[in-house]
Design an enzyme around this catalytic site. Structure first.
Site, PDB file in Angstrom:
ATOM      1  CG  ASP A 177      -4.016  28.400  25.912  1.00 23.51           C
ATOM      2  OD1 ASP A 177      -4.361  29.536  25.521  1.00 23.51           O
ATOM      3  OD2 ASP A 177      -3.038  27.794  25.446  1.00 23.51           O
ATOM      4  CE  LYS A 179       0.412  28.425  23.470  1.00 20.09           C
ATOM      5  NZ  LYS A 179      -1.005  28.076  23.311  1.00 20.09           N
TER       6      LYS A 179
HETATM    7  P1  NDP Z   1      -0.690  20.488  18.832  1.00 23.22           P
HETATM    8  O1  NDP Z   1       0.234  20.544  17.657  1.00 23.22           O
HETATM    9  O2  NDP Z   1      -0.110  20.346  20.196  1.00 23.22           O
HETATM   10  O3  NDP Z   1      -1.727  19.262  18.599  1.00 23.22           O
HETATM   11  C1  NDP Z   1      -2.320  19.063  17.337  1.00 23.22           C
HETATM   12  C2  NDP Z   1      -3.393  17.987  17.448  1.00 23.22           C
HETATM   13  O4  NDP Z   1      -4.070  17.925  16.175  1.00 23.22           O
HETATM   14  C3  NDP Z   1      -2.869  16.592  17.735  1.00 23.22           C
HETATM   15  O5  NDP Z   1      -3.807  15.909  18.513  1.00 23.22           O
HETATM   16  C4  NDP Z   1      -2.774  15.993  16.324  1.00 23.22           C
HETATM   17  O6  NDP Z   1      -2.880  14.580  16.304  1.00 23.22           O
HETATM   18  C5  NDP Z   1      -4.002  16.568  15.681  1.00 23.22           C
HETATM   19  N1  NDP Z   1      -3.918  16.609  14.230  1.00 23.22           N
HETATM   20  C6  NDP Z   1      -3.116  17.392  13.469  1.00 23.22           C
HETATM   21  N2  NDP Z   1      -3.323  17.153  12.157  1.00 23.22           N
HETATM   22  C7  NDP Z   1      -4.259  16.177  12.087  1.00 23.22           C
HETATM   23  C8  NDP Z   1      -4.895  15.498  11.013  1.00 23.22           C
HETATM   24  N3  NDP Z   1      -4.593  15.776   9.737  1.00 23.22           N
HETATM   25  N4  NDP Z   1      -5.833  14.569  11.294  1.00 23.22           N
HETATM   26  C9  NDP Z   1      -6.145  14.285  12.576  1.00 23.22           C
HETATM   27  N5  NDP Z   1      -5.580  14.900  13.654  1.00 23.22           N
HETATM   28  C10 NDP Z   1      -4.648  15.829  13.405  1.00 23.22           C
HETATM   29  O7  NDP Z   1      -1.584  21.794  18.703  1.00 23.22           O
HETATM   30  P2  NDP Z   1      -2.364  22.550  19.872  1.00 23.22           P
HETATM   31  O8  NDP Z   1      -2.907  21.523  20.797  1.00 23.22           O
HETATM   32  O9  NDP Z   1      -1.541  23.639  20.414  1.00 23.22           O
HETATM   33  O10 NDP Z   1      -3.558  23.256  19.041  1.00 23.22           O
HETATM   34  C11 NDP Z   1      -4.659  22.500  18.567  1.00 23.22           C
HETATM   35  C12 NDP Z   1      -5.701  23.433  17.969  1.00 23.22           C
HETATM   36  O11 NDP Z   1      -6.190  24.328  18.952  1.00 23.22           O
HETATM   37  C13 NDP Z   1      -5.177  24.302  16.825  1.00 23.22           C
HETATM   38  O12 NDP Z   1      -6.139  24.366  15.823  1.00 23.22           O
HETATM   39  C14 NDP Z   1      -4.992  25.649  17.456  1.00 23.22           C
HETATM   40  O13 NDP Z   1      -5.144  26.694  16.512  1.00 23.22           O
HETATM   41  C15 NDP Z   1      -6.138  25.655  18.446  1.00 23.22           C
HETATM   42  N6  NDP Z   1      -5.905  26.586  19.542  1.00 23.22           N
HETATM   43  C16 NDP Z   1      -6.804  27.602  19.705  1.00 23.22           C
HETATM   44  C17 NDP Z   1      -6.632  28.519  20.703  1.00 23.22           C
HETATM   45  C18 NDP Z   1      -7.625  29.618  20.866  1.00 23.22           C
HETATM   46  O14 NDP Z   1      -7.372  30.563  21.639  1.00 23.22           O
HETATM   47  N7  NDP Z   1      -8.779  29.537  20.243  1.00 23.22           N
HETATM   48  C19 NDP Z   1      -5.476  28.467  21.631  1.00 23.22           C
HETATM   49  C20 NDP Z   1      -4.615  27.318  21.407  1.00 23.22           C
HETATM   50  C21 NDP Z   1      -4.836  26.434  20.377  1.00 23.22           C
HETATM   51  P3  NDP Z   1      -1.563  13.641  16.451  1.00 23.22           P
HETATM   52  O15 NDP Z   1      -1.302  13.514  17.914  1.00 23.22           O
HETATM   53  O16 NDP Z   1      -1.961  12.369  15.815  1.00 23.22           O
HETATM   54  O17 NDP Z   1      -0.459  14.345  15.710  1.00 23.22           O
END
Ligand code: NDP
Length: 276
Positions: free
Chosen positions: A105, A69
């Site tokens: 999105d 992306k």
């Molecule tokens: P990113 O990888 O950009 O961000 C991930 C986020 O999750 C960060 O804020 C990260 O925190 C946090 N995170 C990951 N693991 C943990 C943990 N163990 N404990 C606490 N926080 C955690 O992912 P995206 O933003 O692209 O996606 C996020 C979610 O949205 C996903 O589940 C994805 O499947 C969903 N999504 C759904 C869509 C839909 O159409 N329904 C479309 C796009 C995304 P940190 O900054 O600390 O690493």
């Protein structure tokens, strides 16, 4: 040489798990559109070269999924305001010799949140990645202004607030006060995804009219949504966003609005494709 029918697809690495072909094929059939939609597995190092080749192969546009992306943002020479605001592109279209980048999105989230009323109440967004950026952009356009942010890595939440929502209040990760009086809670973290730890929130103190939106769609019924339902809150699952973001992409590729199939709804098809 251009193909006689519009060809579009989804580009990701890996891409086999993508539900986009299932959705698009159902809409193609329902609209009787003579188009085709394929999944393209493209490695990060090949992304730029492949994208530049697609228009010559008759491809009119592609959805872009992980991990491309941000690369898609860089390769687009014309960006929509939404894509600029979010800093990521999930739809590329090829027109008039240009690569156009958009972020649908944001539209997916707007669609999911459309039924939410009481927009003056505080909203808690969990996460600070691409999905959280899209959420803040959508919240702004829907008129939610009282925003709270929390993220495991606090600095990322601070950077995000500075970029998109300077008046947002930042809460420490797992600070129970973050949910107090909230009318909407959004999980934009990857917690709750299949194979990841579930997200548990103490929902005491949330406004009784609140909605809880979990962007995760696999599983569809996450622990968070279970917990929300148990205390009588309205729940919104990730499929609403998934379908909502795909609709404008379909129209951009094939020139017609998708219509709901007569036999089985797109949502039902996705649920069965997920094996749920
Ligand atoms: P990113 O990888 O950009 O961000 C991930 C986020 O999750 C960060 O804020 C990260 O925190 C946090 N995170 C990951 N693991 C943990 C943990 N163990 N404990 C606490 N926080 C955690 O992912 P995206 O933003 O692209 O996606 C996020 C979610 O949205 C996903 O589940 C994805 O499947 C969903 N999504 C759904 C869509 C839909 O159409 N329904 C479309 C796009 C995304 P940190 O900054 O600390 O690493």
């Amino acid at each position: 040489m251009a193909l006689p029918m519009p060809l579009a697809g989804v580009v990701g690495w890996p891409v086999a798990h993508s539900l986009s072909p299932v959705m698009m094929d159902q809409w193609l059939a329902a609209t009787q559109c003579d188009g085709r939609y394929c999944a393209f597995a493209v490695k990060p190092e090949d992304f730029s070269r492949v994208i530049k080749t697609l228009p010559d192969m008759g491809v009119v546009g592609v959805n872009v999924t992980l991990p491309h992306k941000e690369a898609a943002l860089k390769i687009a020479d014309i960006l929509s305001d939404r894509a600029k605001a979010v800093g990521a592109v999930n739809v590329l279209t090829f027109k008039d010799g240009h690569i156009h980048g958009d972020n649908s999105d944001v539209i997916g989230i707007e669609t999911a949140l459309e039924p939410v009323t009481h927009r003056d109440l505080p909203v808690l967004v969990l996460g600070a990645g691409g999905a959280a950026r899209a959420a803040l952009t959508a919240l702004k356009s829907l008129g939610f202004s009282n925003i709270r942010l929390t993220n495991r890595t606090r600095e990322r939440a601070e950077d995000l607030a500075q970029m998109l929502s300077p008046s947002a209040q930042i809460y420490e990760w797992q600070d129970k006060r973050a949910v107090e009086a909230c009318g909407l809670i959004i999980n934009a973290t990857s917690m709750g995804l299949k194979g990841q730890n579930p997200l548990h929130l103490d929902l005491k103190g949330v406004d009784a009219r609140a909605s809880v939106f979990d962007m995760v769609y696999n599983p569809l019924k996450t622990q968070l949504l279970d917990d929300a339902e148990a205390v009588g809150l309205t729940t919104i699952d990730g499929l609403e966003m998934l379908i909502g973001q795909a609709r404008p992409a379909f129209e951009a590729f094939f020139g017609v609005k998708p219509v709901e199939p007569s036999d089985q709804s797109v949502r039902e098809t996705l649920v069965s494709a997920l094996g749920l």
